[in-house]
Design an enzyme around this catalytic site. Structure first.
Site, PDB file in Angstrom:
ATOM      1  N   HIS A 138      60.132  97.293  29.335  1.00 47.56           N
ATOM      2  CA  HIS A 138      59.142  97.330  28.387  1.00 47.56           C
ATOM      3  C   HIS A 138      59.028  98.748  27.646  1.00 47.56           C
ATOM      4  CE1 HIS A 138      55.513  95.321  26.927  1.00 47.56           C
ATOM      5  NE2 HIS A 138      54.842  96.222  27.380  1.00 47.56           N
ATOM      6  N   SER A 188      53.960  94.824  22.639  1.00 45.86           N
ATOM      7  CA  SER A 188      52.997  94.629  23.778  1.00 45.86           C
ATOM      8  C   SER A 188      51.696  93.829  23.373  1.00 45.86           C
ATOM      9  CB  SER A 188      52.717  95.816  24.620  1.00 45.86           C
ATOM     10  OG  SER A 188      52.419  95.475  25.708  1.00 45.86           O
TER      11      SER A 188
END
Length: 665
Positions: free
Chosen positions: A639, A526
């Site tokens: 994610h 990320s």
């Protein structure tokens, strides 16, 4: 590190039992908790356990191949309402605490979650995804075949989008369903829908007299363009809704005091956008006056610790004591989380804090139980005694821990280029020998407003087990070191946050002569993926890199991420149309020609937070430039792949990462 035990493997992830959500009985003599494991079908199952504080042996209450969680005791302690997927969708079930079979309470078409009892035990309030014209009195649960057919039909139709906020990494593309609050009358066995507004309503608490429901929502006309989340009271008699907060902030974790005279909650008003520390507020329910108890503090309230094995929710506070003079909550500070107590004058006291991770707690009748993880122990529950010492209640993962060697982190503190102190940790490799040189991996956390620290982290331990020195740090932008520190990376991505990380590497090379300076690796996910991309575009000192669920191009991120339309402005100071040149200057893709480090790119195909096109751009550009690059895509993964993705996908990811470093280091 104990080398009489075997080194950790990626596959050991399948054998770790993860505890969460401790809930004391009303009398404080026993508690329940949730245990999550991976079953033989490569799926997560969660079971409810019960344990008397006078006994060391927990009793398992549920056994089916389902997710059983969110238990809530009736006020008399004789029943538990919980949610379970045993029928296919999350529905509410009830079980007597003295034994017997669980009884299904809801058969809602789209499921039911988060149940809570009224204080008189006469009704239960829960959440349910409902469409505008749904009738809660005639809800019927669909069969597996019916749900599958409906899903197939949905994929044959176009999706019409007319909102700015139209997708979520957690939920995918939004539809017409909204989370509403529903009341279940225990005696009459009837359902009543309480909220109807075209927004999601998050249940918080029921008043002690049973007359009002506390919830959070954004009921503003411009809700699609705002990130506010206000506190509201819903009166069960008049059906009126009363707004408690001012419409400028985000509030949650709210709870009535035992008398109902006050409400405590966390919240803030975005003074530093997404880098704003939480405050602790107390609201007078009669006058509406709001008092901030934390205005003199400089710690993050709640749990900001980052890890890859924390599955399941747990209470972080605030929770009232019985006389309404004290509040308990978890706080995040200097790489650890602890349990804190505060009175209504704002006098703060540390009840428990050590080199570990307090991930949840429960309080009743003077009894405190903490859920704690350490770098070498994934989880256990402990009773906090009056003398501040702990009594261990569980012995989770006993077989795993007796068989596998784990590395104990060494805490480091070093100076950044401008003199700021930065905290980090170093793991020595398995079978470490003095005088021998070892390859090295720098790990960079996501967020960026999160915190590495004293918790179990499988990926870090795996790399140490594979023979690497592992360094992980909290550069500026991380939580745990005050408001100025967590805000310091905004509008400076790739600036001093980058030099903090390089200073960490320099410090480690200077202090530990067993690190081979010619075999350095770097990885992160990320924001950590952004930073990995940035690093390989700005230095060639690393011989291998792995970028995970990354950001490469802020120009496109603005329009494709589920948070891009506000996050770009929050973190970089500009949106796309404000200053595209500035966004391009912040983009690692701009510096792709400089990359000489072999780069592995790993990404989930259903990631809507940092969409896979970010990795596609990086891969295509580097490949077109004939750089050493490889791209691993994970179908169906979002994610959260590293934390709660399909177990076998998580293991494959770990093995790809370790394999890349093995190849080049």
């Amino acid at each position: 590190m104990d080398t009489t035990k075997r080194p950790l493997t990626a596959e050991d992830l399948l054998h770790i039992d993860v505890y969460s959500d401790p809930q004391l009985t009303p009398n404080g003599y026993a508690y329940t908790y949730v245990s999550t494991i991976v079953n033989d079908d490569n799926e997560y199952t969660s079971q409810l356990f019960f344990q008397r504080l006078s006994e060391m042996k927990p009793i398992q209450w549920t056994f089916d191949k389902a997710k059983n969680n969110n238990p809530s005791f009736s006020p008399d302690g004789k029943k538990i309402i919980f949610q379970s997927t045993r029928s296919g969708l999350p529905q509410l079930w009830m079980i007597h605490t003295d034994g017997g079979e669980a009884r299904q309470i809801t058969t809602f078409k789209n499921g039911a979650t988060n149940p809570s009892w009224s204080k008189d035990g006469k009704y239960i309030v829960f959440s349910a995804p409902l469409e505008k014209d749904d009738d809660v009195t005639v809800q019927s649960e669909q069969s597996k075949d019916e749900r599958q057919k409906l899903e197939e039909e949905k994929h044959k139709k176009p999706i019409v989008i007319n909102r700015l906020d139209y997708k979520s990494d957690a939920k995918g593309f939004y539809d017409d369903k909204r989370t509403q609050l529903v009341l279940f009358d225990i005696e009459k066995e009837t359902f009543e829908q309480l909220t109807t507004a075209d927004t999601n309503h998050n249940f918080e608490d029921i008043s002690p007299d049973g007359k009002e429901i506390l919830f959070t929502a954004n009921l503003n006309d411009d809700a699609d363009y705002e990130l506010t989340n206000d506190l509201y009271l819903f009166n069960l008699s008049t059906k009126e809704t009363k707004k408690l907060t001012n419409g400028h902030g985000a509030y949650g974790s709210a709870q009535f005091s035992p008398s109902g005279a006050k409400i405590a909650c966390f919240g803030h008003e975005y003074a530093y956008q997404g880098a704003t520390l939480n405050d602790l507020y107390v609201i007078d329910t009669e006058t509406g006056d709001i008092t901030c108890l934390s205005k003199e503090w400089d710690i993050q309230l709640g749990d900001a610790m980052i890890g890859d094995t924390r599955i399941g929710q747990s209470t972080t506070g605030p929770i009232w004591d019985e006389d309404e003079k004290q509040l308990f909550f978890i706080g995040t500070d200097f790489g650890a989380t602890g349990l804190y107590q505060v009175n209504l004058d704002g006098d703060l006291k540390v009840l428990y804090k050590d080199d570990n991770h307090v991930f949840g707690f429960t309080y009743k009748a003077g009894t405190l139980i903490l859920g704690i993880s350490t770098p070498t122990n994934p989880c256990n529950f402990y009773q906090l005694n009056n003398d501040g010492k702990l009594t261990r209640l569980t012995n989770a993962n006993q077989e795993f821990l007796s068989d596998v060697s784990l590395s104990e982190p060494e805490t480091l503190t070093f100076s950044a280029e401008d003199g700021w102190e930065i905290q980090g940790w170093l793991l020595r490799p398995y079978d470490f020998e003095e005088g021998k040189k070892y390859p090295f991996v720098l790990e960079i956390h996501g967020g960026p407003h999160a915190m590495y620290g004293q918790t179990y982290f499988h990926e870090l331990q795996l790399l140490a087990a594979r023979g690497y020195v592992v360094l992980y740090t909290n550069p500026r932008g991380s939580h745990g070191y005050g408001q100025s520190f967590v805000d310091a990376c905004r509008e400076d991505y790739g600036g001093k946050d980058y030099t903090d990380l390089m200073s960490a590497v320099d410090y480690a090379l200077k202090e530990f002569d067993f690190i081979d300076e010619n075999r350095l690796g770097v990885t992160g996910g990320s924001y950590g993926g952004f930073m990995t991309n940035w690093i390989v575009g700005h230095t060639n000192r690393f011989k291998a890199a792995v970028t995970q669920r990354c950001i490469s191009n802020w120009l496109s991120f603005y329009g494709v991420s589920d948070i891009g339309y506000f996050f770009t402005k929050w973190e970089l100071g500009k949106n796309l149309m404000d200053d595209p040149t500035k966004l391009w200057n912040f983009s690692p893709l701009k510096y792709a020609e400089n990359v000489e480090t072999p780069l592995l790119i790993v990404h989930g195909e259903q990631d809507l937070r940092c969409p896979i096109e970010q990795s596609e751009q990086m891969y295509t550009t580097l490949k077109h430039l004939r750089k050493e690059v490889e791209f691993v895509r994970f179908p169906g993964a979002n994610h959260e792949l590293s934390r709660s993705g399909k177990p076998k996908m998580r293991i494959a990811r770990l093995n790809h990462i370790a394999g890349w470093f093995e190849k080049y280091l």
